[in-house]
Design an enzyme around this catalytic site. Structure first.
Site, short mmCIF file in Angstrom:
data_model
loop_
_atom_site.label_atom_id
_atom_site.label_comp_id
_atom_site.label_asym_id
_atom_site.label_seq_id
_atom_site.Cartn_x
_atom_site.Cartn_y
_atom_site.Cartn_z
N ARG A 250 0.86 -1.18 0.00
CA ARG A 250 0.00 0.00 0.00
C ARG A 250 0.89 1.24 0.00
O ARG A 250 2.02 1.21 0.53
CB ARG A 250 -0.90 0.03 1.25
CG ARG A 250 -2.07 -0.94 1.20
CD ARG A 250 -3.15 -0.51 0.20
NE ARG A 250 -4.31 -1.38 0.23
CZ ARG A 250 -4.53 -2.40 -0.61
NH1 ARG A 250 -3.65 -2.70 -1.54
NH2 ARG A 250 -5.65 -3.10 -0.52
N HIS B 232 -1.89 0.68 -9.58
CA HIS B 232 -2.51 -0.29 -8.67
C HIS B 232 -3.12 -1.47 -9.46
O HIS B 232 -4.32 -1.75 -9.36
CB HIS B 232 -3.59 0.37 -7.80
CG HIS B 232 -3.90 -0.43 -6.57
ND1 HIS B 232 -4.16 0.14 -5.35
CD2 HIS B 232 -4.00 -1.77 -6.37
CE1 HIS B 232 -4.42 -0.82 -4.46
NE2 HIS B 232 -4.32 -1.99 -5.07
P1 NDP Z 1 -1.72 -11.96 4.23
O1 NDP Z 1 -2.55 -11.57 5.39
O2 NDP Z 1 -1.86 -13.34 3.68
O3 NDP Z 1 -0.17 -11.76 4.59
C1 NDP Z 1 0.30 -10.69 5.32
C2 NDP Z 1 1.75 -10.96 5.71
O4 NDP Z 1 2.30 -9.78 6.33
C3 NDP Z 1 1.90 -12.09 6.71
O5 NDP Z 1 3.04 -12.86 6.41
C4 NDP Z 1 2.10 -11.36 8.03
O6 NDP Z 1 2.85 -12.06 8.98
C5 NDP Z 1 2.88 -10.15 7.55
N1 NDP Z 1 2.78 -9.04 8.51
C6 NDP Z 1 1.69 -8.30 8.83
N2 NDP Z 1 1.99 -7.39 9.77
C7 NDP Z 1 3.30 -7.56 10.05
C8 NDP Z 1 4.19 -6.91 10.93
N3 NDP Z 1 3.80 -5.91 11.73
N4 NDP Z 1 5.47 -7.34 10.95
C9 NDP Z 1 5.88 -8.36 10.17
N5 NDP Z 1 5.07 -9.02 9.30
C10 NDP Z 1 3.79 -8.61 9.25
O7 NDP Z 1 -2.00 -10.88 3.10
P2 NDP Z 1 -1.83 -11.05 1.52
O8 NDP Z 1 -0.50 -11.62 1.24
O9 NDP Z 1 -3.02 -11.72 0.93
O10 NDP Z 1 -1.87 -9.53 1.05
C11 NDP Z 1 -0.93 -8.62 1.55
C12 NDP Z 1 -1.24 -7.20 1.06
O11 NDP Z 1 -0.93 -7.08 -0.32
C13 NDP Z 1 -2.70 -6.77 1.15
O12 NDP Z 1 -3.03 -6.39 2.47
C14 NDP Z 1 -2.73 -5.60 0.18
O13 NDP Z 1 -2.38 -4.42 0.88
C15 NDP Z 1 -1.64 -5.94 -0.82
N6 NDP Z 1 -2.22 -6.29 -2.13
C16 NDP Z 1 -1.93 -5.44 -3.18
C17 NDP Z 1 -2.42 -5.73 -4.44
C18 NDP Z 1 -2.03 -4.88 -5.61
O14 NDP Z 1 -2.57 -5.07 -6.70
N7 NDP Z 1 -1.12 -3.94 -5.46
C19 NDP Z 1 -3.27 -6.92 -4.69
C20 NDP Z 1 -3.47 -7.74 -3.51
C21 NDP Z 1 -2.95 -7.43 -2.29
P3 NDP Z 1 2.29 -13.45 9.61
O15 NDP Z 1 2.42 -14.46 8.50
O16 NDP Z 1 3.23 -13.74 10.72
O17 NDP Z 1 0.89 -13.17 10.03
C1 OXD Z 2 -6.26 -5.91 -2.83
C2 OXD Z 2 -5.83 -5.00 -3.87
O1 OXD Z 2 -5.99 -5.63 -1.66
O2 OXD Z 2 -6.26 -5.20 -5.02
O3 OXD Z 2 -6.88 -6.94 -3.13
O4 OXD Z 2 -5.04 -4.09 -3.63
#
Ligand code: NDP
Ligand code: OXD
Length: 310
Positions: free
Chosen positions: A225, A273
């Site tokens: 983000r 995005h």
């Molecule tokens: P998940 O919830 O599956 O994964 C999040 C990961 O971040 C986990 O490994 C988690 O750790 C880690 N994490 C969260 N907070 C912390 C922290 N404070 N310190 C260390 N690690 C942390 O989410 P997704 O992978 O499905 O998606 C991630 C993000 O990608 C979404 O929230 C969105 O913002 C972005 N996104 C962007 C898109 C785009 O087109 N640009 C499309 C889709 C998603 P743990 O495993 O230990 O919980």
């Molecule tokens: C999502 C994105 O969070 O598209 O799914 O950014």
């Protein structure tokens, strides 16, 4: 149960609603918008919903988000703490995210930007051969997106490490867990790929101080983000040579304003995005199954831990 579809950015809500109704037996889904008044919704299917959704629909019992990130949704006023928010898991996005990361990485590591420039000048000038050991990649966030990115880059034989809260064991990927390990993770990373969710803990994590700890010639890829990056720090980091370039898919303000300095900077690659789009068929099937399970009182995955923000 009254189900609403609430999105202020989806261009064709009617076709989404038709597909969702087909996939959820007996469902009649209302297209909920600024002009809907209050319809007494029980369940909401959302993507960037109107700001007053939860104020006007206080009876909502569960929210199904048509995306992985819930940062904007959780900020909406009136969303009660005990209302479960269920996010999308993958739905075709992880492979696109991995593809995007490959694109950004190999453009930097294989000098493809330079070759494009040289072609314009009709110059035949092979650049230095790639040594993968010179391109250690670090992936922030090892969830659905980050794990797929890390696996894909490890398969291309780049040295890959992943950083997350709890650590993630994957073949050929070094795991770093927790904030104490962040300095060591950054210190071994040249190409930093951010796939974290935006939460109070991760906001502003990409800044002058953290990016300054990366290896020389560092490169940033942000697909998480916009709020993860302190945007005012980026151009000074590029000017001082701490960063050699950046590929950014997300911004604190979207669309990125036309006057923003990032647009004109040749060291920055911008996409609007689109790193990973949820695929409609997969999304509809997944949301329909989650709603079925919710209504049947069965176990569900993708429930957001509200206290963590993801
Ligand atoms: P998940 O919830 O599956 O994964 C999040 C990961 O971040 C986990 O490994 C988690 O750790 C880690 N994490 C969260 N907070 C912390 C922290 N404070 N310190 C260390 N690690 C942390 O989410 P997704 O992978 O499905 O998606 C991630 C993000 O990608 C979404 O929230 C969105 O913002 C972005 N996104 C962007 C898109 C785009 O087109 N640009 C499309 C889709 C998603 P743990 O495993 O230990 O919980
Ligand atoms: C999502 C994105 O969070 O598209 O799914 O950014």
């Amino acid at each position: 149960m009254k189900i609403i579809f609430a999105s202020s950015t989806t261009s064709d809500p009617d076709s989404w609603i038709r597909l969702l109704e087909e996939a959820i037996p007996g469902a009649e889904i209302v297209n909920w918008s600024d002009n809907s008044g209050t319809v007494g919704a029980d369940l909401a299917i959302t993507w960037s919903p109107p700001h007053d959704l939860f104020l006007r629909e206080p009876g909502i019992q569960a929210v199904f988000n048509l995306g992985a990130g819930v940062d904007a949704l959780l900020k909406l006023p009136g969303l009660r703490d005990n209302v479960p928010v269920i996010r999308l898991e993958d739905a075709g996005m992880a492979v696109q995210m991995a593809e995007y990361a490959v694109y950004a990485l190999v453009r930097a590591s294989r000098s493809f930007d330079r070759y494009q420039q040289l072609q314009g000048e009709r110059r035949w000038e092979p650049q230095q051969d790639i040594r993968r050991r010179n391109w250690p990649v670090g992936v922030l966030g090892m969830g659905v997106m980050g794990a797929r990115v890390a696996q894909m880059l490890a398969a291309l034989e780049y040295p890959v490490a992943g950083w997350s809260r709890s650590g993630k064991a994957l073949p050929d990927v070094q795991s770093f867990a927790g904030s104490d390990t962040l300095p060591a993770f950054l210190a071994r990373t040249r190409v930093l790929i951010n796939t974290l969710p935006l939460t109070p803990e991760t906001r502003g994590l990409l800044n002058r101080e953290t990016l300054g700890q990366l290896l020389p010639g560092a490169y940033l890829v942000n697909v998480g983000r916009g709020g993860h990056l302190v945007e005012d720090d980026l151009i000074p980091l590029l000017d001082s040579g701490v960063l050699s370039g950046a590929t950014l898919d997300v911004f604190s303000q979207e669309p990125l304003p036309t006057g923003h300095p990032f647009w004109a900077d040749p060291r920055i690659t911008i996409t609007p995005h689109v790193a990973a789009a949820s695929l409609r068929e997969e999304t509809v099937a997944q949301v329909a199954e989650k709603i079925r399970r919710y209504r049947a009182g069965e176990a569900l995955t993708g429930i957001v831990a509200r206290e963590r923000g993801y």
